[in-house]
Design an enzyme around this catalytic site. Sequence first.
Site, mmCIF file in Angstrom:
data_model
loop_
_atom_site.group_PDB
_atom_site.id
_atom_site.type_symbol
_atom_site.label_atom_id
_atom_site.label_comp_id
_atom_site.label_asym_id
_atom_site.label_seq_id
_atom_site.Cartn_x
_atom_site.Cartn_y
_atom_site.Cartn_z
ATOM 1 N N ASP A 140 0.839 -1.201 0.000
ATOM 2 C CA ASP A 140 0.000 0.000 0.000
ATOM 3 C C ASP A 140 0.879 1.258 0.000
ATOM 4 O O ASP A 140 0.682 2.177 0.791
ATOM 5 C CB ASP A 140 -0.955 -0.007 1.209
ATOM 6 N N HIS A 183 -2.435 0.180 12.019
ATOM 7 C CA HIS A 183 -2.267 -1.198 11.558
ATOM 8 C C HIS A 183 -0.810 -1.462 11.229
ATOM 9 O O HIS A 183 -0.024 -0.526 11.074
ATOM 10 C CB HIS A 183 -3.126 -1.452 10.310
ATOM 11 N N GLN A 255 -3.158 -5.388 5.694
ATOM 12 C CA GLN A 255 -2.931 -4.369 6.730
ATOM 13 C C GLN A 255 -3.807 -4.709 7.922
ATOM 14 O O GLN A 255 -5.013 -4.438 7.922
ATOM 15 C CB GLN A 255 -3.270 -2.969 6.182
ATOM 16 N N ARG A 285 3.120 12.277 10.866
ATOM 17 C CA ARG A 285 1.783 12.273 10.261
ATOM 18 C C ARG A 285 1.058 11.064 10.826
ATOM 19 O O ARG A 285 1.421 9.916 10.539
ATOM 20 C CB ARG A 285 1.899 12.169 8.743
ATOM 21 N N ASP A 287 -1.328 8.503 10.866
ATOM 22 C CA ASP A 287 -2.123 7.916 9.786
ATOM 23 C C ASP A 287 -3.432 7.324 10.304
ATOM 24 O O ASP A 287 -3.454 6.638 11.333
ATOM 25 C CB ASP A 287 -1.293 6.803 9.124
ATOM 26 N N GLU A 329 -4.291 12.800 10.267
ATOM 27 C CA GLU A 329 -4.842 12.446 8.958
ATOM 28 C C GLU A 329 -6.237 11.877 9.204
ATOM 29 O O GLU A 329 -6.436 10.674 9.348
ATOM 30 C CB GLU A 329 -3.967 11.416 8.231
ATOM 31 N N HIS A 393 -1.528 12.286 -2.016
ATOM 32 C CA HIS A 393 -1.268 11.023 -2.718
ATOM 33 C C HIS A 393 -2.530 10.177 -2.777
ATOM 34 O O HIS A 393 -2.561 9.161 -3.457
ATOM 35 C CB HIS A 393 -0.163 10.255 -1.994
ATOM 36 N N ASP A 394 -3.536 10.570 -1.973
ATOM 37 C CA ASP A 394 -4.761 9.779 -1.894
ATOM 38 C C ASP A 394 -5.827 10.335 -2.828
ATOM 39 O O ASP A 394 -5.629 11.316 -3.524
ATOM 40 C CB ASP A 394 -5.280 9.770 -0.459
ATOM 41 N N ARG A 510 -5.267 4.971 -7.172
ATOM 42 C CA ARG A 510 -4.551 6.151 -6.652
ATOM 43 C C ARG A 510 -3.167 6.292 -7.255
ATOM 44 O O ARG A 510 -2.600 7.382 -7.292
ATOM 45 C CB ARG A 510 -4.456 6.070 -5.121
HETATM 46 C C1 GLC Z 1 -4.105 6.631 4.884
HETATM 47 C C2 GLC Z 1 -3.131 6.807 3.741
HETATM 48 C C3 GLC Z 1 -3.518 5.906 2.622
HETATM 49 C C4 GLC Z 1 -3.481 4.487 3.119
HETATM 50 C C5 GLC Z 1 -4.327 4.330 4.390
HETATM 51 C C6 GLC Z 1 -4.013 3.041 5.071
HETATM 52 O O1 GLC Z 1 -5.392 6.972 4.551
HETATM 53 O O2 GLC Z 1 -3.088 8.146 3.343
HETATM 54 O O3 GLC Z 1 -2.676 6.071 1.517
HETATM 55 O O4 GLC Z 1 -3.990 3.636 2.133
HETATM 56 O O5 GLC Z 1 -4.049 5.329 5.342
HETATM 57 O O6 GLC Z 1 -2.762 3.127 5.710
#
Ligand code: GLC
Length: 641
Positions: A140, A183, A255, A285, A287, A329, A393-394, A510
Site C-alpha cells: 500500500d 495497523h 494491513q 503524520r 495515519d 490524517e 497522494h490519496d 490512486r
Molecule cells: C491513509 C493513507 C492511505 C493508506 C491508508 C491506510 O489513509 O493516506 O494512503 O492507504 O491510510 O494506511
Amino acid sequence: MNTLPGAVLDAVAAARRPETTDAQWATFTARVDRHVGRLGRLLEEVYGPGEATTHELALLAGQLAASWQERPADLRELDDAREADPTWFTSQRMLGGVLYVDRYAGDLAGVRRQIPYFQELGLTYLHLMPLFEAPQENSDGGYAVSSYRDVDPSVGTMTELADLANELRAHGIVLVVDLVFNHTSDEHAWARAARAGDPEHEAFYRIFPDRTMPDAYERTAREIFPDDHPGSFVPIPTPDGRAQRWVWATFHSFQWDLNYANPAVFRAMAAEMLFLANQGVDILRMDAVAFIWKELGTACESLPQAHLLLQAFNAVCRIAAPAVLFKSEAIVHPDEVIEYIGVDECQLSYDPLQMALIWSSLASRDGRLLQQALERRHALPPGTAWVGYVRSHDDIGWTFADEDAAELGIDAAAHRRFLNQFYVDRFPGSFARGVPFQDNPRTGDCRIAGTTASLAGLEAGDAGAVDRIVLAHAIVLSTGGMPLLYLGDEVGQLNDYGALDEPGHGEDTRWVGRPRYPAAAYGQRDDPSTDAGRIFGRLQHLVRVRRRTPELAGNALITFDTYNPHLVAYQRPGPDTLVLVIANVADDPQHVDATTLSGLPASAEDLLAGDVVTLRGGITVPAHGVLWLRVSTRDEGGPRE
Ligand code: GLC
C-alpha cells in the site's frame, strides 16, 4: 491520576543512567512532573483505573526515561527551543512538500541531492511518504509497515534517514514521516507471531475464531476499501490447516489493525514512535487516526477513545521528545476532523474540506460551499494549524457536511454524484481527467484520483488549466497554516496510467496520481513558453509574495461577502493592515462593485501585481484569477465583519 503512584516514580528513578548529569535529569523530571499525571489519567480513562493500568504507566515511564536519555544532544536543544516557541510552525514562511522517495528521487541519497531544489522552491517542511520496511508488493505504498525501525533497503538505511534529517534541518527544512499506527503489515514480526499462535501477539490484533463477532461489527462499520475486500475483516490464511480465523483489516487485507484495547499495544507503538523521534523526525503524520478504536454497535470511527489515545501519545512526546508535533490524517466529516486538533492532541491537521471544496468550486464554478466552509469551519484552537493542500497522494472524497450544502439549496447527494462524474470525465464539457477510486455501486460511494494538472484540465488541453492550477494553490497559500505541495504538481505533472501496471498496484487507481519524477517538466521550469514554466513561475511568485506577507501567517480569517457566487473572498488581518483575497472560480471575469468595497480604503496594494489599485470603481477579477490586496486598517477601524 491525582497523585502519582510510587511505582511510577520508582520506575523513572530506576531508569536514570550514570552518564546523565543532574542538570539533564532535572530537565527530564520537570517534564515528567508536568505531563505524567495527564498521561496517567488518559490511560485510566481508556483502560480503567486500577493496578494493571498503574503497572502499565510505570513500564511506560521507564521506557520514556530510557528514550529521552538516548535522545541526541542536538534534538534535546531543539526540544528546549520549540517549548520556548510553541507556534513556530504557523509562520507564513512555512511551506511543505511531499514526495515518495523511490518515485521522486530513487533513494535517500537522491532526496539529499534535491535539497538545492527544495530551497529554490522555498520548502521548510518535507514529508517523505512511508519509507519503512514493507512487503515488496503488498505494501500500500509503504502504509503496510513490517518494521518501524528499518528503512526499506531499496531506498537506504535508518542512519541515512537520521543524517538526512540533520542536513534538512541545517537548511531550514523539517522532516515529516508517517506513523502508521492503526495497523501493521501482516508481515510485521508481531503479525507473524500472531499467525503462528503466540498468545501475546495474537492480543496485538483483533482476531476472532469465526464470523460471529466480525458479522456483528460489520453491521455498523463502514466499508473502506471495498475493491479489496468487503467489510472490515479478512480470513487469516492458515498453511497449517487450522480452522480459519478472522482478523480486522480496515484497509487492505494485508494491513492488520492493531488492538489498542490492549495497553501493551499502546506501549509498543509509543516505543516505535520515540525511536523515530530520536532519528530526528520533526513531525509525525498520524495515519488513519479515526480508526484506532473499535466498539461494537458503532461506526468504529472517531470514537472518544481514539482521541484519548492520541492525547496519550501526545503526552508521551511532551515528556520524551517535546520537539515533535503530530499531524492528524482524519479524512472524515468536518465535524469530526476538527475534534482531532488541539495542542494536547494533534497540533496540525490536513484540511480535507477545503481541498474537496476547491475542486467542487472549480467544477461547478460556484464558490459558495468553499466560502461557507471558510466562514464557519476554518477557526482552530490557539497553537494549532491547518495543513492546506490541493491534493494528496490519496483520493479526493467529497467530505462536506450535507446540512451545510442544504442551507445553500444544494442537494449533497446529487452534488457528489455530479462531482464524481465531472472529475472522471463523464460529464459533458468536463475539463477533468481523473479516475474513479473505490467505486462502490452497492453504496453509490466513489472517490477521485489524479494529479492536480490532470484534474484541472491540462491533460484535456483546456485553456483555463494553468490558471485553475494557480488559483487552487493561491487559495491554499493564503488561508493560513501550512500549505503542502505534492511535488511534481508545481511543474504540472500529468496522470501516470502506466503506474497501474506496476507490480502490487493492481486495482488501486490512486497510483495514477503518483507519477515518477517528471524530469522533462522540471527541465522546463524556467521556460515561460511551456506549461511547466508558466505554472512553476507563477507558483514561485505566489510563494515569494506570501513569505513577505505576515498577514498570511496564523489562522485568523474573516470572510468577505462579494454577493457574487463565483467569487470566494476573505480577509487576513494584520495589526494595521489586512489582506483581502478574492478568487474567481468562473470561466469569465467577475466584477465586485464599488459599493461592496466602500468599507475599505480608496486604494489597495495589489501584492501579486506589485502595484497600487483604486477600489472606488469596484474591481474586476479575471477568469480563474486571484487578487491579494493589502489595505490599511489603521483609520478604518479594523477588518469588516
Ligand atoms: C491513509 C493513507 C492511505 C493508506 C491508508 C491506510 O489513509 O493516506 O494512503 O492507504 O491510510 O494506511
